[in-house]
Design an enzyme around this catalytic site. Structure first.
Site, mmCIF file in Angstrom:
data_model
loop_
_atom_site.group_PDB
_atom_site.id
_atom_site.type_symbol
_atom_site.label_atom_id
_atom_site.label_comp_id
_atom_site.label_asym_id
_atom_site.label_seq_id
_atom_site.Cartn_x
_atom_site.Cartn_y
_atom_site.Cartn_z
ATOM 1 N N CYS A 49 0.806 -1.227 0.000
ATOM 2 C CA CYS A 49 0.000 0.000 0.000
ATOM 3 C C CYS A 49 0.834 1.271 0.000
ATOM 4 O O CYS A 49 0.363 2.323 -0.448
ATOM 5 C CB CYS A 49 -0.942 -0.006 1.192
ATOM 6 N N HIS A 81 -3.167 6.937 1.949
ATOM 7 C CA HIS A 81 -3.577 5.650 1.398
ATOM 8 C C HIS A 81 -5.061 5.458 1.668
ATOM 9 O O HIS A 81 -5.531 5.644 2.802
ATOM 10 C CB HIS A 81 -2.773 4.523 2.035
ATOM 11 N N ASN A 129 -10.204 -0.058 -1.698
ATOM 12 C CA ASN A 129 -8.780 -0.075 -1.375
ATOM 13 C C ASN A 129 -8.034 -0.689 -2.552
ATOM 14 O O ASN A 129 -8.131 -1.885 -2.806
ATOM 15 C CB ASN A 129 -8.560 -0.894 -0.102
#
Length: 312
Positions: free
Chosen positions: A113, A238, A268
Site C-alpha cells: 500500500c 492511502h 482499497n
C-alpha cells in the site's frame, strides 16, 4: 541543490463496477454494514484478461500526455505493485514496451500500500543524484484477483486501478524529503500469500497502528517538508478505509486541506490508491498550482512513506 517536481498525473480504472448491493448477493453483508464499517460504496473490477501491466499502461499513457512528454523522454520507469503475476519481464518492462520507452531503467517496487510513495521517493532521489531526468512512476494493483470472495471482512475492501505520475528534474525542489519506515514486528498483520495467493489481514491490528502511530509521523513529514499542517492544500492518504483516513486527517490538524476520500468510489486499491486519488483531485482542479500537498502511503508490511509535494 538540484531537485525534482511533479509534472503531471494520470489514472485508469476498469469499466466494471461492483456495488455493495451486488456484494451482498455474494456474501453475508449489506450496503449499510459496509458503509458504516469502511465507507466504501463501489469498487472497480478488472476483467480476467486485463493484466496489472495493462492497467499501469493506460494510466502511464495519460500522465505522459498530460505532461506533454514523449515516451523517448523517459529514462526511469518505476512500478509499485504487489499483485503482479509476472516476474520477468517485470511490469516496468512490459509498460515501457507498451508505451515505446526505448532505453530507460526499469524497476518494480513491492511495498504494498505504501509502494507508490516509496517509488516517488526513489525517483526523486535518483533525479537529485543526476542518474535520471524524467521518471514515470506508477502505482497499480489488481486486488480483486487475490481476493477471497467468501471472506466478508476483506472482500468488501478491494478494488483495481492504477495511478501514474511524471517526475522531472527541477532547479527547485518541489518534492520534499521523504520520511519512511516500518513496524516489521507487526508485518504479519497484512498478508498476500498461499496457493492460490490470497489477501488477508488482521484489521484491528492495522487500525490501531494506523490511527495511533501515523498522525505523529504525518506531522513529522510536514516538518521535513517545511510546512505546517494548517498550510496544506490537500491530504492524500492511502485509501484504506474512511475509519482510518478521517481520524489521521483530524489528528494531523490539516484544517484547511481537501482530504481525499476516493476510497468511497474505488475501494482499497493498495499501491494505486494514492496516485489514483491524487490524479482525480488534480483533474478536477481542486488544488491551486504550487500549493503544498501531503502524500502519505501506509499499510502492507506495516510500512509508510510520506512527503510534501507541490501541485503542478
Amino acid at each position: 541543490m538540484n531537485g525534482s517536481r511533479l509534472v503531471a498525473t494520470g489514472h485508469y480504472q476498469p469499466a466494471k463496477v461492483l456495488t455493495n448491493d451486488e456484494l451482498a448477493a455474494m456474501v453475508n453483508t449489506s450496503d449499510e454494514w459496509i458503509t458504516q464499517r469502511v465507507g466504501i460504496r463501489t469498487r472497480h473490477v478488472a476483467e480476467s484478461d486485463e493484466s496489472v501491466a495493462d492497467l499501469a499502461g493506460h494510466a502511464a499513457a495519460k500522465a505522459l500526455a498530460a505532461g506533454g512528454l514523449n515516451a523517448s523522454d523517459i529514462d526511469l520507469v518505476l512500478i509499485a505493485t504487489c499483485t503482479q503475476t509476472e516476474r520477468a519481464p517485470n511490469v516496468a518492462s512490459r509498460v515501457a514496451a507498451k508505451l515505446g520507452v526505448p532505453t530507460a531503467a526499469l524497476m518494480d517496487i513491492g511495498v504494498s500500500c505504501s509502494g507508490f510513495t516509496h517509488a516517488l521517493a526513489v525517483a526523486d532521489h535518483t533525479i537529485r543524484a543526476g542518474a535520471a531526468t524524467n521518471a514515470l512512476v506508477v502505482g497499480v494493483d489488481k486486488m480483486t484477483a487475490i481476493t477471497d470472495w467468501t471472506d466478508r471482512t476483506t472482500c468488501v475492501l478491494t478494488g483495481d486501478g492504477a495511478g501514474a505520475a511524471v517526475i522531472s528534474a527541477s532547479p527547485e525542489a518541489e518534492i520534499g524529503p521523504v520520511l519512511w519506515g516500518s513496524a516489521p514486528e507487526l508485518g504479519h498483520a497484512v498478508r498476500i500469500e498461499g496457493t492460490p495467493t490470497r489477501f488477508a489481514q488482521d484489521g484491528q491490528t492495522v487500525y490501531r497502528w494506523a490511527t495511533t502511530r501515523l498522525p505523529d509521523i504525518a506531522r513529522q513529514v510536514c516538518e521535513r517538508g517545511g510546512v505546517r499542517p494548517d498550510e496544506l492544500a490537500a491530504v492524500v492518504l492511502h485509501q484504506a478505509n474512511l475509519r482510518i483516513i478521517e481520524p489521521i486527517a483530524k489528528k494531523l490538524g490539516a484544517v484547511n486541506a481537501i482530504i481525499a476520500r476516493d476510497v468511497v468510489d474505488s475501494g482499497n486499491t493498495s499501491a494505486a490508491s494514492v496516485p489514483l486519488a491524487l490524479s482525480k483531485l488534480l483533474e478536477r482542479g481542486e488544488v491551486r498550482k504550487g500549493a503544498p500537498m501531503l502524500l502519505f502511503g501506509f499499510g502492507g508490511n506495516l510500512s509508510y512513506a510520506g512527503m510534501i509535494v507541490r501541485c503542478p
